[in-house]
Write a protein that holds these residues in place. Sequence first.
Motif, PDB file in Angstrom:
ATOM      1  N   LYS A 128      29.882  36.835  47.033  1.00 17.46           N
ATOM      2  CA  LYS A 128      29.855  36.962  45.568  1.00 17.46           C
ATOM      3  C   LYS A 128      30.653  35.868  44.870  1.00 17.46           C
ATOM      4  N   CYS A 129      31.929  35.747  45.236  1.00 18.30           N
ATOM      5  CA  CYS A 129      32.785  34.783  44.522  1.00 18.30           C
ATOM      6  C   CYS A 129      32.933  33.467  45.267  1.00 18.30           C
TER       7      CYS A 129
ATOM      8  N   CYS B  93      35.812  42.790  48.942  1.00 22.68           N
ATOM      9  CA  CYS B  93      36.525  41.532  48.718  1.00 22.68           C
ATOM     10  C   CYS B  93      37.786  41.819  47.912  1.00 22.68           C
TER      11      CYS B  93
ATOM     12  N   HIS C 208      39.416  39.692  46.449  1.00 27.12           N
ATOM     13  CA  HIS C 208      39.449  38.694  45.399  1.00 27.12           C
ATOM     14  C   HIS C 208      38.730  39.194  44.155  1.00 27.12           C
ATOM     15  N   CYS C 209      37.473  39.602  44.326  1.00 31.10           N
ATOM     16  CA  CYS C 209      36.654  40.000  43.176  1.00 31.10           C
ATOM     17  C   CYS C 209      36.223  41.441  43.236  1.00 31.10           C
TER      18      CYS C 209
ATOM     19  N   CYS D 182      33.528  35.323  50.790  1.00 34.67           N
ATOM     20  CA  CYS D 182      32.837  36.358  50.019  1.00 34.67           C
ATOM     21  C   CYS D 182      31.537  35.802  49.459  1.00 34.67           C
TER      22      CYS D 182
HETATM   23 ZN   LIG Z   1      34.713  38.031  46.208  1.00 37.19          ZN
END
Ligand SMILES: [Zn+2]
Length: 110
Positions: free
Chosen positions: A81-82, A102, A104-105, A79
């Motif tokens: 972003k994260c 994502c 995740h985030c 990702c």
């Molecule tokens: Zn992410």
Amino acid sequence: MKVKIRKGDTVEIISGRLEDKGKRGEVIKVLPEVHRVVVQGVNMRKKHQSQVQTQGRTMTPGIIEFEGPLDISNVMLVCPKCNEPTRVSVQREEDGEPVRVCKHCQALID
Ligand SMILES: [Zn+2]
């Protein structure tokens, strides 16, 4: 299964050859029909090139290094972003365009 990895994505190698595990690289080619991706600098193969004559020109023999394709299941999208390797879900925007999210985030990856 739909391929959620695209050319230009960064992926992490999660399984496969030991020396490639944990490596990250940019996807330079996606081969959806065979479920494979080619990742820059990963799964390097060597090809011995013998001397060839083409149209009067002699090519120098040597060893060519190139990236071999990897099974898509061996890589995971990172990702942007994260910065974590993550699974993605695909959602549809109001205009019908699929976007990757994502898990995740929750950031939109596209
Ligand atoms: Zn992410």
